[in-house]
Design a protein around this motif. Structure first.
Motif, short mmCIF file in Angstrom:
data_model
loop_
_atom_site.label_atom_id
_atom_site.label_comp_id
_atom_site.label_asym_id
_atom_site.label_seq_id
_atom_site.Cartn_x
_atom_site.Cartn_y
_atom_site.Cartn_z
N LEU A 119 0.85 -0.85 -0.23
CA LEU A 119 -0.60 -0.18 -0.29
C LEU A 119 0.58 1.19 -0.02
N GLY A 120 2.21 1.10 1.26
CA GLY A 120 2.93 2.28 1.04
C GLY A 120 4.02 2.30 1.84
N TYR A 121 4.63 3.07 1.53
CA TYR A 121 6.09 2.66 2.30
C TYR A 121 6.90 4.24 2.24
N ALA A 122 7.50 4.08 4.12
CA ALA A 122 8.38 5.82 4.03
C ALA A 122 9.20 5.50 4.64
N GLN A 123 10.50 6.64 5.10
CA GLN A 123 11.60 6.56 5.08
C GLN A 123 12.01 7.43 6.49
N PHE A 124 12.22 6.40 7.05
CA PHE A 124 12.71 7.00 8.89
C PHE A 124 13.97 8.48 8.78
N PRO A 125 13.65 9.51 9.98
CA PRO A 125 13.95 10.41 9.36
C PRO A 125 15.36 9.72 9.72
N GLY A 126 16.38 10.68 9.35
CA GLY A 126 17.85 10.70 9.40
C GLY A 126 18.17 9.87 8.03
N GLY A 127 17.34 9.63 6.84
CA GLY A 127 18.15 8.28 5.44
C GLY A 127 18.66 9.51 4.73
N SER A 128 18.85 9.32 3.99
CA SER A 128 19.19 10.12 2.66
C SER A 128 18.41 10.81 1.98
N ALA A 129 18.71 12.21 2.08
CA ALA A 129 18.09 13.40 1.76
C ALA A 129 17.49 13.24 0.45
N SER A 130 17.87 12.35 -0.53
CA SER A 130 17.21 12.55 -2.42
C SER A 130 16.71 11.47 -2.05
N THR A 131 16.26 10.63 -1.61
CA THR A 131 15.09 9.76 -1.09
C THR A 131 14.41 9.90 -0.36
N ASP A 132 13.67 11.55 0.93
CA ASP A 132 13.44 11.16 1.88
C ASP A 132 11.70 11.49 1.84
N GLY A 133 11.04 11.25 2.18
CA GLY A 133 9.27 10.88 2.39
C GLY A 133 8.76 10.48 1.92
N VAL A 134 7.52 10.03 1.55
CA VAL A 134 6.63 8.38 1.84
C VAL A 134 6.20 8.34 0.29
N VAL A 135 6.09 7.22 0.03
CA VAL A 135 5.03 6.44 -1.42
C VAL A 135 4.31 5.98 -0.98
N ILE A 136 2.86 6.40 -1.66
CA ILE A 136 1.54 5.76 -1.29
C ILE A 136 1.00 5.06 -2.98
N GLY A 137 0.57 4.14 -3.02
CA GLY A 137 -0.69 3.58 -3.84
C GLY A 137 -1.78 4.96 -4.54
N PRO A 138 -1.66 4.89 -5.62
CA PRO A 138 -2.63 5.80 -6.19
C PRO A 138 -4.07 5.54 -5.44
N ASN A 139 -4.58 4.21 -5.47
CA ASN A 139 -6.13 3.92 -4.91
C ASN A 139 -6.10 3.70 -3.22
#
Ligand code: ARG
Ligand code: ZN
Ligand code: CA
Length: 249
Positions: A119-139
């Motif tokens: 459904l989705g996944y996230a990056q915890f604080p402290g990770g790489s800036a270039s991949t920071d954020g959350v990803v969610i399926g459109p549905n």
């Protein structure tokens, strides 16, 4: 400390068909859910758990882009890729995705089909800036309560996947600590639990106490979830306040 923290959000929609190119209205319905859930203004808030909290964290669509120009906080990109996986390709223009806006200034959300039933996944604080954020399926992004004609899949059609992923983004672990009774979520007012709950297993007991299946950080269906606790609030706010890894937001 009693201050309201507002986090600016940019939503990057990457789609391979018109369903996945979700409407502005569907996106705004998700921001509404985030604000309702984090401020405990959700219509399904109940008093089952006395430790339920208004986190005093809220969200707004970005109104200024990284170049200083006005924006609605939404980017859209058409792609021939139908399934993105979890290797962060959607976050990289070099791999057909969309680069994040300055992750010290915006919470980046990529909306694209992940595949594999994720459904989705996230990056915890402290990770790489270039991949920071959350990803969610459109549905799973947005709520059927926010309008009509939205592209959503029950029982994950009330926007709680994003509430859950933003919890991870703000340093929350799964409520069962991803392990048995000896593994903690580092939050003292969430009852210890030995595993994820699915559906709506109200009253389920593990580790000698009733599981908090209504917590946004369990795996219950969207309609079953309705709270963050005071302890989770404190853990999230610690990351956002001065000295925390996300203080710049
Ligand atoms: N499985 C995902 C994760 O662990 C999200 C689960 C969201 N649950 C929901 N009821 N929407 O990050
Ligand atoms: Zn999770
Ligand atoms: Ca706990």
């Amino acid at each position: 400390d009693g201050s309201i923290i507002t986090i600016p959000v940019v939503v990057h929609v990457i789609y391979s068909n018109s369903n996945e190119n979700i409407s502005d209205a569907q996106i705004l319905s998700q921001i509404q859910v985030l604000n309702d859930d984090f401020r405990r203004m959700n219509s399904d808030a109940n008093n089952t758990w006395s430790q339920a909290a208004d986190t005093e964290i809220q969200f707004c669509m970005a109104t200024v882009d990284p170049n200083g120009n006005p924006t609605n906080g939404i980017t859209r990109k058409s792609s021939t890729k139908t399934s993105w996986g979890t290797n962060d390709a959607m976050k990289k223009a070099s791999q057909g995705g969309v680069n994040p806006w300055d992750t010290s200034q915006y919470l980046n959300m990529w909306v694209c089909n992940i595949g594999g039933g994720i459904l989705g996944y996230a990056q915890f604080p402290g990770g790489s800036a270039s991949t920071d954020g959350v990803v969610i399926g459109p549905n799973y992004f947005g709520s059927k309560n926010g309008g009509s004609g939205f592209y959503l899949s029950a029982p994950f059609d009330l926007g709680r996947t994003t509430t859950h992923e933003v919890g991870h983004f703000l340093n929350l672990r799964h409520i069962w600590g991803d392990g048995g009774c000896s593994v903690d979520d580092f939050v003292s007012d969430t009852p210890t639990s030995d595993a994820a709950n699915y559906g709506c297993a109200t009253g389920h007991v593990s580790c000698g106490t009733t599981d908090m299946v209504q917590n946004y950080m369990d795996y219950s269906d969207d309609a079953c979830m309705n709270l963050y606790t005071q302890g989770q609030k404190n853990r999230m706010r610690a990351i956002l306040l001065p000295g925390g890894a996300r203080a710049s937001l």
